[in-house]
Design a protein around this motif. Sequence first.
Motif, short mmCIF file in Angstrom:
data_model
loop_
_atom_site.label_atom_id
_atom_site.label_comp_id
_atom_site.label_asym_id
_atom_site.label_seq_id
_atom_site.Cartn_x
_atom_site.Cartn_y
_atom_site.Cartn_z
N LEU A 52 1.34 -1.21 0.20
CA LEU A 52 -0.07 -0.29 -0.18
C LEU A 52 0.87 1.18 -0.43
O LEU A 52 1.79 1.13 0.58
CB LEU A 52 -0.63 -0.02 1.48
N ASP A 53 -0.02 2.49 -0.38
CA ASP A 53 0.51 3.86 -0.09
C ASP A 53 1.79 4.29 1.41
O ASP A 53 2.33 4.80 1.01
CB ASP A 53 0.23 5.22 -1.64
N ASN A 54 1.05 3.59 2.13
CA ASN A 54 1.47 4.00 3.65
C ASN A 54 2.29 2.80 3.75
O ASN A 54 3.18 2.95 4.62
CB ASN A 54 -0.03 4.00 4.46
N GLU A 55 3.36 2.03 3.00
CA GLU A 55 4.36 1.44 3.42
C GLU A 55 3.84 0.03 3.69
O GLU A 55 4.29 -0.64 3.76
CB GLU A 55 5.32 1.57 3.89
N LYS A 56 1.92 -0.52 4.12
CA LYS A 56 1.67 -1.62 5.12
C LYS A 56 1.98 -2.19 3.95
O LYS A 56 1.68 -2.14 2.74
CB LYS A 56 0.23 -1.18 5.35
N ILE A 57 1.74 -3.89 4.12
CA ILE A 57 1.88 -4.90 3.44
C ILE A 57 0.18 -5.89 4.03
O ILE A 57 0.77 -5.89 5.14
CB ILE A 57 2.94 -6.01 3.27
N ILE A 58 -0.26 -6.04 3.07
CA ILE A 58 -1.26 -7.16 3.18
C ILE A 58 -1.17 -8.40 2.67
O ILE A 58 -1.08 -8.04 1.66
CB ILE A 58 -2.24 -5.85 3.12
N LEU A 59 -1.57 -9.63 3.54
CA LEU A 59 -1.45 -10.59 2.75
C LEU A 59 -3.33 -11.00 3.22
O LEU A 59 -3.38 -10.84 3.65
CB LEU A 59 -0.87 -11.15 4.19
N GLY A 60 -2.90 -12.47 1.92
CA GLY A 60 -4.48 -13.33 1.61
C GLY A 60 -4.36 -14.19 1.05
O GLY A 60 -2.74 -14.43 0.31
N SER A 61 -4.77 -15.19 1.92
CA SER A 61 -4.62 -16.11 0.73
C SER A 61 -5.77 -17.27 0.71
O SER A 61 -7.08 -16.90 1.70
CB SER A 61 -3.84 -17.85 1.99
N ASN A 62 -6.00 -18.33 -0.34
CA ASN A 62 -7.23 -18.04 -0.86
C ASN A 62 -8.26 -18.86 0.30
O ASN A 62 -7.02 -20.12 1.09
CB ASN A 62 -7.34 -19.01 -2.13
N GLN A 63 -9.18 -19.49 0.49
CA GLN A 63 -9.77 -19.77 1.57
C GLN A 63 -11.30 -20.24 1.18
O GLN A 63 -11.98 -19.76 0.77
CB GLN A 63 -10.80 -19.44 3.02
N GLU A 64 -11.03 -21.84 1.37
CA GLU A 64 -12.25 -22.44 -0.09
C GLU A 64 -14.03 -22.79 1.95
O GLU A 64 -13.43 -22.32 2.81
CB GLU A 64 -11.18 -23.47 -0.30
N ASN A 65 -14.48 -23.57 0.72
CA ASN A 65 -15.89 -24.00 1.67
C ASN A 65 -16.38 -24.91 0.85
O ASN A 65 -16.27 -24.52 -0.37
CB ASN A 65 -16.74 -22.34 1.88
N ALA A 66 -16.79 -25.96 1.65
CA ALA A 66 -17.69 -27.15 0.66
C ALA A 66 -18.84 -26.44 -0.21
O ALA A 66 -18.92 -27.84 -1.06
CB ALA A 66 -18.23 -28.26 1.81
N ALA A 67 -19.36 -25.61 0.53
CA ALA A 67 -20.38 -24.38 -0.64
C ALA A 67 -19.77 -23.43 -1.06
O ALA A 67 -18.93 -22.50 -0.23
CB ALA A 67 -21.23 -24.13 0.48
#
Length: 160
Positions: A52-67
Motif C-alpha cells: 500500500l502507499d502507506n508502506e503497509k503490506i497486506i497478505l491474503g490466501s485463498n479460503q475454500e468452503n464445501a459450499a
Amino acid sequence: MNKITITTNFDVFESIQELPIDIQNLMQEAIAIRKTAYAPYSNFKVGVALLLDNEKIILGSNQENAAYPSGLCAERVAIFHAGAVFPEAKILKMAISAASSTTTTSAPIPPCGSCRQTIAEYEIKQNTPIEIYFMGEIGSIYKSDSLKNLLPLLFDKKFL
C-alpha cells in the motif's frame, strides 16, 4: 463491419532473483502466506501480498468452503482486508503466487475473472494503476503495469 485489435504487454522475469529487491520481498511474502491457504477441495493454494502507499503490506490466501461460492480467492481476501483496515490507502503493487498440491505449477497464474473485476474496482476507485506480478510455484514471473492489461474491456460504474 469494423474490427478492433487489443494488445497487452507484460514484462517477463525468468526468476524471482531478476525482480527488483522490493518485489522479491513482496513475492516472498506471497509465497509464505500461500502455504496458509485453506484449500482442501481444489488442492490449489494461492498467496497474495499487497504493498500500500502507506508502506503497509497486506497478505491474503485463498479460503475454500464445501459450499464453493462461499469461499474467497487470495486476491479478494487481501484487497477486501486492505479496503476495510486502510480505506484511504492506495494499492501500489500486488504479488501473487499459486501452487497445486498435485502438480507443479511452472507457468505464471493470473487472477481469475472475479478477482480481476475486484482489482479493477480498486484501480478505478484510487485512480492509479496497480502493478501486478504473478507466478506459479516455480518459473517465470509476469508483470502487468495495470489491471487493464489483464482485463482490457473493463466493466465499471460508468455502465450503470
